[in-house]
Scaffold this motif. Sequence first.
Motif, PDB file in Angstrom:
ATOM      1  N   LEU A   1       0.678   2.750  -0.495  1.00 29.22           N
ATOM      2  CA  LEU A   1      -0.572   2.090  -1.313  1.00 29.22           C
ATOM      3  C   LEU A   1      -0.388   0.629  -0.878  1.00 29.22           C
ATOM      4  O   LEU A   1       0.759   0.009  -1.243  1.00 29.22           O
ATOM      5  CB  LEU A   1      -0.799   2.410  -2.478  1.00 29.22           C
ATOM      6  N   SER A   2      -1.206   0.115  -0.164  1.00 29.41           N
ATOM      7  CA  SER A   2      -1.086  -1.371   0.252  1.00 29.41           C
ATOM      8  C   SER A   2      -2.090  -2.271  -0.566  1.00 29.41           C
ATOM      9  O   SER A   2      -3.489  -1.812  -0.773  1.00 29.41           O
ATOM     10  CB  SER A   2      -1.278  -1.423   1.672  1.00 29.41           C
ATOM     11  N   VAL A   3      -1.589  -3.608  -1.062  1.00 24.28           N
ATOM     12  CA  VAL A   3      -2.488  -4.427  -1.898  1.00 24.28           C
ATOM     13  C   VAL A   3      -2.342  -5.663  -0.849  1.00 24.28           C
ATOM     14  O   VAL A   3      -1.413  -6.339  -0.838  1.00 24.28           O
ATOM     15  CB  VAL A   3      -1.722  -4.625  -3.210  1.00 24.28           C
ATOM     16  N   PHE A   4      -3.581  -6.181  -0.806  1.00 27.48           N
ATOM     17  CA  PHE A   4      -3.679  -7.317   0.082  1.00 27.48           C
ATOM     18  C   PHE A   4      -4.481  -8.602  -0.533  1.00 27.48           C
ATOM     19  O   PHE A   4      -5.318  -8.364  -1.465  1.00 27.48           O
ATOM     20  CB  PHE A   4      -4.704  -7.145   1.414  1.00 27.48           C
ATOM     21  N   ASN A   5      -3.772  -9.711  -0.406  1.00 23.18           N
ATOM     22  CA  ASN A   5      -4.077 -10.976  -1.092  1.00 23.18           C
ATOM     23  C   ASN A   5      -3.700 -11.925  -0.264  1.00 23.18           C
ATOM     24  O   ASN A   5      -2.594 -12.139   0.172  1.00 23.18           O
ATOM     25  CB  ASN A   5      -3.502 -11.085  -2.588  1.00 23.18           C
ATOM     26  N   ASN A   6      -4.554 -13.230  -0.053  1.00 23.71           N
ATOM     27  CA  ASN A   6      -4.353 -14.320   0.623  1.00 23.71           C
ATOM     28  C   ASN A   6      -3.503 -14.174   2.007  1.00 23.71           C
ATOM     29  O   ASN A   6      -2.554 -14.711   2.215  1.00 23.71           O
ATOM     30  CB  ASN A   6      -3.492 -15.264  -0.343  1.00 23.71           C
ATOM     31  N   GLY A   7      -3.594 -13.227   2.641  1.00 26.17           N
ATOM     32  CA  GLY A   7      -3.046 -12.872   4.159  1.00 26.17           C
ATOM     33  C   GLY A   7      -1.729 -12.407   3.808  1.00 26.17           C
ATOM     34  O   GLY A   7      -1.093 -12.196   4.826  1.00 26.17           O
ATOM     35  N   THR A   8      -1.358 -11.905   2.448  1.00 27.56           N
ATOM     36  CA  THR A   8       0.021 -11.230   2.373  1.00 27.56           C
ATOM     37  C   THR A   8      -0.300  -9.708   1.958  1.00 27.56           C
ATOM     38  O   THR A   8      -1.402  -9.469   1.446  1.00 27.56           O
ATOM     39  CB  THR A   8       0.850 -12.111   1.246  1.00 27.56           C
ATOM     40  N   ALA A   9       0.688  -9.025   2.047  1.00 28.09           N
ATOM     41  CA  ALA A   9       0.558  -7.473   1.557  1.00 28.09           C
ATOM     42  C   ALA A   9       1.523  -7.129   0.584  1.00 28.09           C
ATOM     43  O   ALA A   9       2.863  -7.257   0.837  1.00 28.09           O
ATOM     44  CB  ALA A   9       0.169  -6.597   2.961  1.00 28.09           C
ATOM     45  N   GLU A  10       1.488  -6.282  -0.528  1.00 27.16           N
ATOM     46  CA  GLU A  10       2.672  -5.748  -1.087  1.00 27.16           C
ATOM     47  C   GLU A  10       2.308  -4.339  -0.902  1.00 27.16           C
ATOM     48  O   GLU A  10       1.021  -3.594  -0.942  1.00 27.16           O
ATOM     49  CB  GLU A  10       2.394  -5.930  -2.418  1.00 27.16           C
ATOM     50  N   ARG A  11       3.360  -3.440  -0.547  1.00 24.03           N
ATOM     51  CA  ARG A  11       3.292  -2.112  -0.193  1.00 24.03           C
ATOM     52  C   ARG A  11       3.986  -1.160  -1.421  1.00 24.03           C
ATOM     53  O   ARG A  11       5.048  -1.760  -1.710  1.00 24.03           O
ATOM     54  CB  ARG A  11       3.672  -1.929   1.103  1.00 24.03           C
ATOM     55  N   TYR A  12       3.514  -0.222  -1.847  1.00 19.77           N
ATOM     56  CA  TYR A  12       4.063   0.660  -2.856  1.00 19.77           C
ATOM     57  C   TYR A  12       4.030   1.995  -1.895  1.00 19.77           C
ATOM     58  O   TYR A  12       3.259   2.154  -1.693  1.00 19.77           O
ATOM     59  CB  TYR A  12       3.008   0.613  -4.109  1.00 19.77           C
ATOM     60  N   VAL A  13       5.385   2.697  -2.400  1.00 23.06           N
ATOM     61  CA  VAL A  13       5.255   4.275  -2.222  1.00 23.06           C
ATOM     62  C   VAL A  13       4.717   4.916  -3.429  1.00 23.06           C
ATOM     63  O   VAL A  13       5.400   4.575  -4.397  1.00 23.06           O
ATOM     64  CB  VAL A  13       6.757   4.685  -1.797  1.00 23.06           C
ATOM     65  N   VAL A  14       3.960   5.660  -3.266  1.00 21.23           N
ATOM     66  CA  VAL A  14       3.421   6.525  -4.354  1.00 21.23           C
ATOM     67  C   VAL A  14       3.330   8.084  -4.061  1.00 21.23           C
ATOM     68  O   VAL A  14       3.626   8.427  -3.157  1.00 21.23           O
ATOM     69  CB  VAL A  14       1.890   6.211  -4.693  1.00 21.23           C
ATOM     70  N   SER A  15       3.774   8.654  -5.195  1.00 21.35           N
ATOM     71  CA  SER A  15       4.130  10.182  -5.257  1.00 21.35           C
ATOM     72  C   SER A  15       2.830  10.954  -5.184  1.00 21.35           C
ATOM     73  O   SER A  15       2.868  12.258  -5.219  1.00 21.35           O
ATOM     74  CB  SER A  15       5.048  10.737  -6.480  1.00 21.35           C
ATOM     75  N   GLY A  16       1.677  10.417  -5.163  1.00 17.87           N
ATOM     76  CA  GLY A  16       0.475  11.188  -5.007  1.00 17.87           C
ATOM     77  C   GLY A  16      -0.355  10.595  -6.488  1.00 17.87           C
ATOM     78  O   GLY A  16       0.111   9.934  -7.022  1.00 17.87           O
ATOM     79  N   GLY A  17      -1.396  11.278  -6.669  1.00 17.68           N
ATOM     80  CA  GLY A  17      -1.953  11.276  -7.959  1.00 17.68           C
ATOM     81  C   GLY A  17      -3.500  11.153  -7.758  1.00 17.68           C
ATOM     82  O   GLY A  17      -4.341  11.831  -7.092  1.00 17.68           O
ATOM     83  N   PHE A  18      -4.137  10.413  -8.653  1.00 18.51           N
ATOM     84  CA  PHE A  18      -5.491  10.167  -8.754  1.00 18.51           C
ATOM     85  C   PHE A  18      -6.013   8.638  -8.483  1.00 18.51           C
ATOM     86  O   PHE A  18      -5.330   7.965  -9.395  1.00 18.51           O
ATOM     87  CB  PHE A  18      -6.302  10.903  -9.738  1.00 18.51           C
ATOM     88  N   ALA A  19      -7.053   8.301  -7.939  1.00 15.92           N
ATOM     89  CA  ALA A  19      -7.564   6.870  -8.073  1.00 15.92           C
ATOM     90  C   ALA A  19      -9.054   7.019  -8.216  1.00 15.92           C
ATOM     91  O   ALA A  19      -9.834   7.727  -7.750  1.00 15.92           O
ATOM     92  CB  ALA A  19      -7.355   6.142  -6.749  1.00 15.92           C
ATOM     93  N   GLN A  20      -9.538   6.058  -9.509  1.00 16.53           N
ATOM     94  CA  GLN A  20     -10.877   5.824  -9.524  1.00 16.53           C
ATOM     95  C   GLN A  20     -11.286   4.304  -9.112  1.00 16.53           C
ATOM     96  O   GLN A  20     -10.576   3.345  -9.543  1.00 16.53           O
ATOM     97  CB  GLN A  20     -11.011   6.146 -10.930  1.00 16.53           C
ATOM     98  N   VAL A  21     -12.637   4.300  -8.561  1.00 11.94           N
ATOM     99  CA  VAL A  21     -13.079   2.968  -8.145  1.00 11.94           C
ATOM    100  C   VAL A  21     -14.131   2.897  -8.940  1.00 11.94           C
ATOM    101  O   VAL A  21     -15.017   3.707  -8.712  1.00 11.94           O
ATOM    102  CB  VAL A  21     -13.277   2.617  -6.707  1.00 11.94           C
ATOM    103  N   LYS A  22     -14.427   1.771  -9.757  1.00 14.14           N
ATOM    104  CA  LYS A  22     -15.524   1.558 -10.486  1.00 14.14           C
ATOM    105  C   LYS A  22     -15.597   0.138 -10.971  1.00 14.14           C
ATOM    106  O   LYS A  22     -14.658  -0.459 -11.618  1.00 14.14           O
ATOM    107  CB  LYS A  22     -15.340   2.369 -11.743  1.00 14.14           C
ATOM    108  N   ALA A  23     -16.635  -0.632 -10.763  1.00 14.96           N
ATOM    109  CA  ALA A  23     -16.969  -1.909 -11.040  1.00 14.96           C
ATOM    110  C   ALA A  23     -16.049  -2.879 -10.916  1.00 14.96           C
ATOM    111  O   ALA A  23     -15.613  -3.539 -11.841  1.00 14.96           O
ATOM    112  CB  ALA A  23     -17.355  -1.716 -12.811  1.00 14.96           C
ATOM    113  N   GLU A  24     -15.536  -3.062  -9.718  1.00 16.99           N
ATOM    114  CA  GLU A  24     -14.565  -3.983  -9.193  1.00 16.99           C
ATOM    115  C   GLU A  24     -13.197  -3.597  -9.749  1.00 16.99           C
ATOM    116  O   GLU A  24     -12.171  -4.438  -9.949  1.00 16.99           O
ATOM    117  CB  GLU A  24     -14.878  -5.349  -9.786  1.00 16.99           C
ATOM    118  N   LYS A  25     -12.958  -2.333 -10.168  1.00 15.41           N
ATOM    119  CA  LYS A  25     -11.663  -2.065 -10.894  1.00 15.41           C
ATOM    120  C   LYS A  25     -11.316  -0.783  -9.877  1.00 15.41           C
ATOM    121  O   LYS A  25     -11.747   0.217  -9.828  1.00 15.41           O
ATOM    122  CB  LYS A  25     -11.809  -1.476 -12.065  1.00 15.41           C
ATOM    123  N   VAL A  26     -10.052  -0.861  -9.691  1.00  9.73           N
ATOM    124  CA  VAL A  26      -9.164   0.414  -8.984  1.00  9.73           C
ATOM    125  C   VAL A  26      -8.109   0.700 -10.031  1.00  9.73           C
ATOM    126  O   VAL A  26      -7.136  -0.092 -10.253  1.00  9.73           O
ATOM    127  CB  VAL A  26      -8.479   0.059  -7.637  1.00  9.73           C
TER     128      VAL A  26
END
Length: 131
Positions: A48-73
């Motif tokens: 799972l990658s998170v991008f901000n100001n030209g930089t990226a933080e990367r997380y290894v995730v074991s799976g799961g669920f994601a919900q995107v709603k009203a500017e929130k993940v």
Amino acid sequence: MLRLEIISPKEQIVSTDAFEVVLPTESGEVGILSHHIPLITHMKMGVLSVFNNGTAERYVVSGGFAQVKAEKVSVLTDDALLISELDSSEIESKIAALEAQISEETSTELKKTYVSQLEFYQLQESLVAQS
């Protein structure tokens, strides 16, 4: 901007703002930007990658669920670890221990659990080798 929250059964792992979030879903990687349509998706084991100001933080995730709603993940997962903080020697010892448990285990259900855990650690090992 998006608000990202990664939550496990034990704790809230991450709560941060993000320009873009890339999720490892069952149907491929999905990039989430501001004003994305509402979405609920099943995530597979991966990065799972998170991008901000030209930089990226990367997380290894074991799976799961994601919900995107009203500017929130919101991500619900058993495990999410910042790749830059992974310790290769710790990962190697956990892999060795799991391989021993798998070879000795007679229960098919427990063996499946151990194999899944082993795959998660092997993914971490490959990500550490790449960085």
